[in-house]
Enzyme design. Structure first.
Site: not given
Ligand code: FE
Ligand code: ZN
Length: 242
Positions: A132, A57, A59-60, A55, A113, A170
């Protein structure tokens, strides 16, 4: 068979390398950052040939550009979020298959998400990268979808083989556990798992990967249908993480 290497980055993110020895191909899943991921590959003599994003985001996908620059890796990501995936070269959707060497992943649509979130299931290898969506004892926070979307998404993942190893993005397990024990106060499997989780974290060890069978026995979000009378649905509305 795929060899999976876990690279902890940032506060609690896990990036993964998935290596197929026969072909020499190496995929990186959800690179939040580039440097530690490139270093982990180099330490093993591996060259990253693909990036798989679940996805959009940051942090990905934050490491996409630098990894592409360093390696020329091809970027695969969710079609419905393609404009937000840096460097994307192949947009995929539910039902598509992608190959990493001799291993094949089925793309599963798990929008909740984020609306276009996908998971990569290497079914023959019994390896799942849910991003996530599914966490140990928890699930992703609902930024773009509804509780019904998330419940449906979790159901698709739980339909995979119970021994499937889940490599989520995570390390949220310990705080998820604190919530889970308030939902199912009498679940012996959950209680035993929490003891093991606390012991692992006390030593700084990861609680990921884990199996789908463990989640079936102790994750309140995947158990919600059976455990409704225990208050899972009521409790769940305040418990999403991500
Ligand atoms: Fe994440
Ligand atoms: Zn995420």
């Amino acid at each position: 068979m795929l060899e999976v290497v876990q690279v902890p980055v940032l506060t609690d993110n896990y990036v993964y390398l998935a290596h197929d020895a026969a072909s020499g191909e190496t995929a990186v899943i959800d690179p939040a950052v580039a440097e530690p991921v490139l270093a982990a590959a180099a330490a093993r003599g591996w060259t990253i040939t693909q990036i798989l994003n679940t996805h959009w985001h940051p942090d990905h996908v934050g490491g996409n550009a630098a990894i592409v620059t360093a390696t020329g890796a091809k970027v695969t990501g969710p079609r419905d979020e393609a404009e937000r995936i840096p460097g994307i070269s192949r947009a995929v959707a539910a039902g598509d298959s992608i190959a990493v060497g001799a291993s094949t992943a089925r793309v599963i649509g798990v929008g909740a998400h984020t609306a276009g979130h996908i998971a990569y299931a290497f079914e023959a290898d019994r390896v799942l990268f849910p991003g996530d969506t599914l966490f140990a004892l928890g699930c992703g926070r609902l930024f773009e979808g509804t509780p019904a979307d998330m419940f449906a998404a979790l159901g698709k993942l739980m339909a995979l083989a119970p021994e499937t190893l889940v490599y989520c993005a995570h390390e949220y397990t310990q705080s998820n556990a604190r919530f889970a024990v308030t939902v199912e106060t009498d679940n012996a499997a959950l209680k035993a798992r929490v003891v093991a989780i606390d012991a692992a974290r006390a030593q700084g060890l990861p609680t990921v990967p884990f199996t789908l069978a463990q989640e079936a026995a102790s994750n309140p979000f995947v158990r919600a249908r059976d455990a409704a009378e225990l208050g899972v649905r009521r409790a769940a509305k305040d418990g999403f993480r991500g």
